[in-house]
Structures are given as structure tokens and as C-alpha cells.
Write a protein that holds these residues in place. Structure first.
Motif, PDB file in Angstrom:
ATOM      1  N   SER A   1      -3.833   5.081  -7.749  1.00  0.00           N
ATOM      2  CA  SER A   1      -2.581   5.674  -7.278  1.00  0.00           C
ATOM      3  C   SER A   1      -2.845   6.353  -5.947  1.00  0.00           C
ATOM      4  N   LEU A   2      -1.808   6.509  -5.146  1.00  0.00           N
ATOM      5  CA  LEU A   2      -1.984   7.124  -3.832  1.00  0.00           C
ATOM      6  C   LEU A   2      -2.469   8.562  -3.926  1.00  0.00           C
ATOM      7  N   ILE A   3      -2.025   9.286  -4.931  1.00  0.00           N
ATOM      8  CA  ILE A   3      -2.400  10.700  -5.050  1.00  0.00           C
ATOM      9  C   ILE A   3      -3.905  10.862  -5.244  1.00  0.00           C
ATOM     10  N   GLU A   4      -4.557   9.855  -5.842  1.00  0.00           N
ATOM     11  CA  GLU A   4      -6.002   9.919  -6.028  1.00  0.00           C
ATOM     12  C   GLU A   4      -6.778  10.011  -4.712  1.00  0.00           C
TER      13      GLU A   4
ATOM     14  N   THR B   1       0.835  -1.205   0.000  1.00  0.00           N
ATOM     15  CA  THR B   1       0.000   0.000   0.000  1.00  0.00           C
ATOM     16  C   THR B   1       0.867   1.252   0.000  1.00  0.00           C
ATOM     17  N   LEU B   2       1.788   1.337   0.935  1.00  0.00           N
ATOM     18  CA  LEU B   2       2.763   2.430   0.979  1.00  0.00           C
ATOM     19  C   LEU B   2       4.162   1.901   0.658  1.00  0.00           C
ATOM     20  N   TRP B   3       4.521   0.816   1.323  1.00  0.00           N
ATOM     21  CA  TRP B   3       5.854   0.215   1.185  1.00  0.00           C
ATOM     22  C   TRP B   3       5.821  -0.794   0.054  1.00  0.00           C
ATOM     23  N   ASP B   4       6.707  -0.618  -0.935  1.00  0.00           N
ATOM     24  CA  ASP B   4       6.691  -1.457  -2.143  1.00  0.00           C
ATOM     25  C   ASP B   4       7.282  -2.821  -1.826  1.00  0.00           C
ATOM     26  N   PHE B   5       6.422  -3.692  -1.290  1.00  0.00           N
ATOM     27  CA  PHE B   5       6.876  -4.995  -0.823  1.00  0.00           C
ATOM     28  C   PHE B   5       7.534  -5.810  -1.929  1.00  0.00           C
TER      29      PHE B   5
ATOM     30  N   LEU C   1       9.245   2.950  -1.836  1.00  0.00           N
ATOM     31  CA  LEU C   1       7.847   3.252  -1.537  1.00  0.00           C
ATOM     32  C   LEU C   1       7.093   3.458  -2.841  1.00  0.00           C
ATOM     33  N   PHE C   2       5.770   3.327  -2.790  1.00  0.00           N
ATOM     34  CA  PHE C   2       4.978   3.598  -3.982  1.00  0.00           C
ATOM     35  C   PHE C   2       4.991   5.092  -4.289  1.00  0.00           C
TER      36      PHE C   2
ATOM     37  N   PHE D   1       5.100  10.048   0.035  1.00  0.00           N
ATOM     38  CA  PHE D   1       5.414  11.220   0.862  1.00  0.00           C
ATOM     39  C   PHE D   1       4.415  12.348   0.629  1.00  0.00           C
ATOM     40  N   GLU D   2       4.042  12.545  -0.624  1.00  0.00           N
ATOM     41  CA  GLU D   2       3.102  13.623  -0.944  1.00  0.00           C
ATOM     42  C   GLU D   2       1.754  13.411  -0.261  1.00  0.00           C
ATOM     43  N   ILE D   3       1.237  12.181  -0.315  1.00  0.00           N
ATOM     44  CA  ILE D   3      -0.086  11.946   0.280  1.00  0.00           C
ATOM     45  C   ILE D   3      -0.013  11.971   1.799  1.00  0.00           C
ATOM     46  N   LEU D   4       1.082  11.485   2.375  1.00  0.00           N
ATOM     47  CA  LEU D   4       1.194  11.525   3.837  1.00  0.00           C
ATOM     48  C   LEU D   4       1.346  12.950   4.342  1.00  0.00           C
ATOM     49  N   GLU D   5       2.106  13.768   3.634  1.00  0.00           N
ATOM     50  CA  GLU D   5       2.226  15.184   4.013  1.00  0.00           C
ATOM     51  C   GLU D   5       0.866  15.872   3.930  1.00  0.00           C
ATOM     52  N   TYR D   6       0.127  15.584   2.884  1.00  0.00           N
ATOM     53  CA  TYR D   6      -1.192  16.181   2.677  1.00  0.00           C
ATOM     54  C   TYR D   6      -2.160  15.767   3.785  1.00  0.00           C
ATOM     55  N   LEU D   7      -2.173  14.476   4.122  1.00  0.00           N
ATOM     56  CA  LEU D   7      -3.128  13.975   5.105  1.00  0.00           C
ATOM     57  C   LEU D   7      -2.730  14.336   6.537  1.00  0.00           C
ATOM     58  N   LYS D   8      -1.435  14.413   6.808  1.00  0.00           N
ATOM     59  CA  LYS D   8      -0.958  14.624   8.177  1.00  0.00           C
ATOM     60  C   LYS D   8      -1.490  15.917   8.776  1.00  0.00           C
TER      61      LYS D   8
END
Length: 228
Positions: free
Chosen positions: A220-223, A14-18, A105-106, A110-117
């Protein structure tokens, strides 16, 4: 997605590109132990076996130890590669040791976590092994974004068991009505969350056409910005 205060993320896939990080960890393992197999051939066999073992693990049908050993034993046997049980167990340990060495990472993490945080409290709910999940987050520099990190091992059951989600909500002092789960696994993350009354966003990064059309999904995460 009104009234959301708490956002719970899955970690692996989901976040970490396993997949990418796991491939690199196995590359390191093969070099360390001079495994005379094509890594590509091994991974082709290993990945579906690993997927099946994780499903059994979520369903409490195999233990952590059986998963760690069985997925490797079955892969080497399928390729007719002679290897001792002692070495399989050593590889199992090394693989988990090496995983946090890689931190892809996917795109958009970082962009989505910064936005949501700045808008929500962020948390992790993961079925991954407790001894490596925190290390993965620290090495990939995302650990500081999250308030609570809940592993299935700390609860004693795995997603989609409702106990995991209810435990996470209690720990975060959150309510199912103001919380949302974001993850890549329809059964473990999405259905598990919905079944306890949470909302959910499915990370359908591989455009799985068989997914439930009633489930909110992103490719995508940005969505995620379109919903939160």
C-alpha cells in the motif's frame, strides 16, 4: 533509505488507478458509439492484449499508433464483432479523450504525497501518452505535488531504457545516489531505476509472489512511510 532528496513516482497503476478509470472511459466510449457488446466481455479480452501491446511498446517493437489501434482491433476480432477501421480509430481517440474525465486514485495517495512533499522534491516518470498524463494529474488534483514531470515521449525512449532515468535526473538536478524510484512495474520502474544506480520501491499492490525478494516492496502507498 538515507540521503534521499528526490522521489520519482510512476503515475499509472501506482498513484492513478488506471484500471478503474480505464473501465469507466470504455463505458463512456461504448455508450457514445452504441457498441452492442458486453463491456465485461470486451474488457476481459482487451486487458491482456493491452498489457502485451504495452510490453511491445516499451521494447520499441510497436509504435504508439500501432498500440492504440492494434489493442482495439485484436479485441474486437477476438469477439467476432464487426467494426470498421475508421470507427476503431475514432474509439482510440475518444478513449484517450475520456480517460482524464475519471480521477480515481489509489488509497493513501494524498496522504503519502502530503507526507513526502515536506521532506523531498517529488517528480513523475511515466511511459503514458504525453497528451493525457498532465490532464490526468490535473483532474485528480495531484499535479501541484510534483516539480518535474518526465514522459517517455519527451525523451524519445521508454522505461526501462536508462536514457529516461538519466534524463529525469538531469532535469531534476538530482543525482542517482540521492534519488529513489517508486512504481508498480518491476521491469520498467524498478529494474530500470536500479540499473542506473537509483534505489527503488516496488508497489506490489497485487501481492505478486514472483517478485524479487531482494527488492524493497510495499503493498500500500502508506507503507512508503516506513522507508522514507
Amino acid at each position: 533509505m538515507k540521503n534521499i532528496q528526490h522521489v520519482f513516482f510512476d503515475l499509472d497503476h501506482t498513484l492513478w488507478d488506471f484500471e478503474k478509470n480505464s473501465d469507466l472511459a470504455f463505458q463512456k466510449v461504448f455508450i457514445k458509439h452504441s457498441i452492442s457488446l458486453s463491456l465485461e466481455d470486451f474488457l476481459t479480452v482487451y486487458k491482456p492484449l493491452n498489457f502485451n501491446y504495452w510490453k511491445l511498446y516499451r521494447e520499441e517493437k510497436v509504435t504508439k499508433e500501432q498500440l492504440r489501434y492494434g489493442r482495439l482491433k485484436d479485441s474486437f476480432e477476438a469477439l467476432d464483432y464487426r467494426i470498421s477501421d475508421d470507427l476503431i480509430n475514432e474509439i482510440a481517440v475518444n478513449y484517450l479523450e475520456f480517460l482524464p474525465d475519471f480521477n480515481y486514485l489509489f488509497d493513501g495517495t494524498f496522504e503519502i504525497l502530503e507526507y513526502l512533499k515536506s521532506k523531498y522534491q517529488l517528480h513523475i516518470i511515466t511511459n503514458g501518452f504525453e497528451e493525457v498524463q498532465t490532464q490526468k494529474m490535473l483532474s485528480s488534483n495531484i499535479h501541484h505535488y510534483f516539480d518535474k514531470i518526465i514522459t517517455s515521449e519527451s525523451v524519445g525512449v521508454k522505461k526501462p531504457n536508462p536514457k529516461v532515468f538519466n534524463y529525469a535526473l538531469d532535469l531534476a538536478k538530482a543525482d542517482k545516489g540521492n534519488s529513489i524510484m517508486i512504481g508498480d512495474n518491476l521491469e520498467a520502474d524498478i529494474e530500470g531505476a536500479i540499473n542506473v544506480g537509483m534505489r527503488a520501491i516496488y508497489c506490489n499492490f497485487e501481492n505478486n509472489t514472483s517478485s524479487n525478494s531482494s527488492v524493497t516492496s510495499v503493498t500500500s502507498l502508506i507503507e512508503i512511510k516506513e522507508y522514507l
